[in-house]
Design a protein around this motif. Sequence first.
Motif, PDB file in Angstrom:
ATOM      1  N   SER A   1       0.845  -1.195   0.000  1.00 14.49           N
ATOM      2  CA  SER A   1       0.000   0.000   0.000  1.00 14.49           C
ATOM      3  C   SER A   1       0.880   1.244   0.000  1.00 14.49           C
ATOM      4  O   SER A   1       2.082   1.172   0.268  1.00 14.49           O
ATOM      5  N   ASP A   2       0.282   2.395  -0.278  1.00 21.29           N
ATOM      6  CA  ASP A   2       1.033   3.650  -0.250  1.00 21.29           C
ATOM      7  C   ASP A   2       1.557   3.944   1.153  1.00 21.29           C
ATOM      8  O   ASP A   2       2.678   4.434   1.325  1.00 21.29           O
ATOM      9  N   PHE A   3       0.740   3.644   2.170  1.00 24.62           N
ATOM     10  CA  PHE A   3       1.177   3.858   3.553  1.00 24.62           C
ATOM     11  C   PHE A   3       2.377   2.974   3.877  1.00 24.62           C
ATOM     12  O   PHE A   3       3.366   3.430   4.468  1.00 24.62           O
ATOM     13  N   HIS A   4       2.297   1.718   3.479  1.00 25.18           N
ATOM     14  CA  HIS A   4       3.404   0.779   3.672  1.00 25.18           C
ATOM     15  C   HIS A   4       4.663   1.303   2.972  1.00 25.18           C
ATOM     16  O   HIS A   4       5.765   1.264   3.525  1.00 25.18           O
ATOM     17  N   SER A   5       4.490   1.823   1.764  1.00 24.00           N
ATOM     18  CA  SER A   5       5.625   2.361   1.004  1.00 24.00           C
ATOM     19  C   SER A   5       6.290   3.509   1.752  1.00 24.00           C
ATOM     20  O   SER A   5       7.528   3.590   1.826  1.00 24.00           O
ATOM     21  N   ARG A   6       5.484   4.411   2.314  1.00 27.03           N
ATOM     22  CA  ARG A   6       6.048   5.549   3.047  1.00 27.03           C
ATOM     23  C   ARG A   6       6.858   5.075   4.252  1.00 27.03           C
ATOM     24  O   ARG A   6       7.935   5.614   4.543  1.00 27.03           O
TER      25      ARG A   6
END
Length: 217
Positions: free
Chosen positions: A101-106
């Motif tokens: 996910s984008d959150f995981h990526s951040r």
Amino acid sequence: MKSFVILGLGRFGISLARTIVELGHEVFGADSDEEVIKRHAGELTHIVQADITSEDFLRSIDVAKFDAVIIAVSSNLQVSIMTTLIAKEVGAKYLIAKSQSDFHSRLLYKIGADVVILPEKDMGVKVAHNLVTNKFLNMIEISPEYSIMNIYPPESWYGKTLEEMTPSLRERAHVLALRKSDASADLMPDLETIVEEGDIITLMGENGTLRKLEGMR
């Protein structure tokens, strides 16, 4: 020949590992599942069953000596974060991590990942670009502003050197590799290299600059 560590040998990890081996490079693979290790024994240069979140294990294989470490686990957020953090702490010089996910990526970027791959999103980007241009091969976002893109060169580049590419492009994008139609590849090619039809050029640069290439002929 380059060498890589792939931690997590699910569908993504083993597919990546097999491809790297087929390209003539070495892969050290590790997974916690004994059945996975048995299933793929003999396919990689080295393959072991191990707790990939273990600092002792990561130190024992000396991750710093490999060209890159790939964390191919994303479904278990804790394992992904722990493995990424520890691998960087024990010396991984270049780390690529798979995200869900984008959150995981951040989170992965914040704890030291050099490149984060979000397969579903990256595939969506690839399909969209392929629908509108026949020059684009794939694009991997390495940050909100920068990406790596593989392209077929536009016809206007045929017969010219990399040095002769549009100056405004060279200022904002770097040529990482050039692959010829005979499958030979040159990493960080000399700027005097002649661009030919059938070449594949790997560029890294600003997203806006790379997307402008789609309209070039």
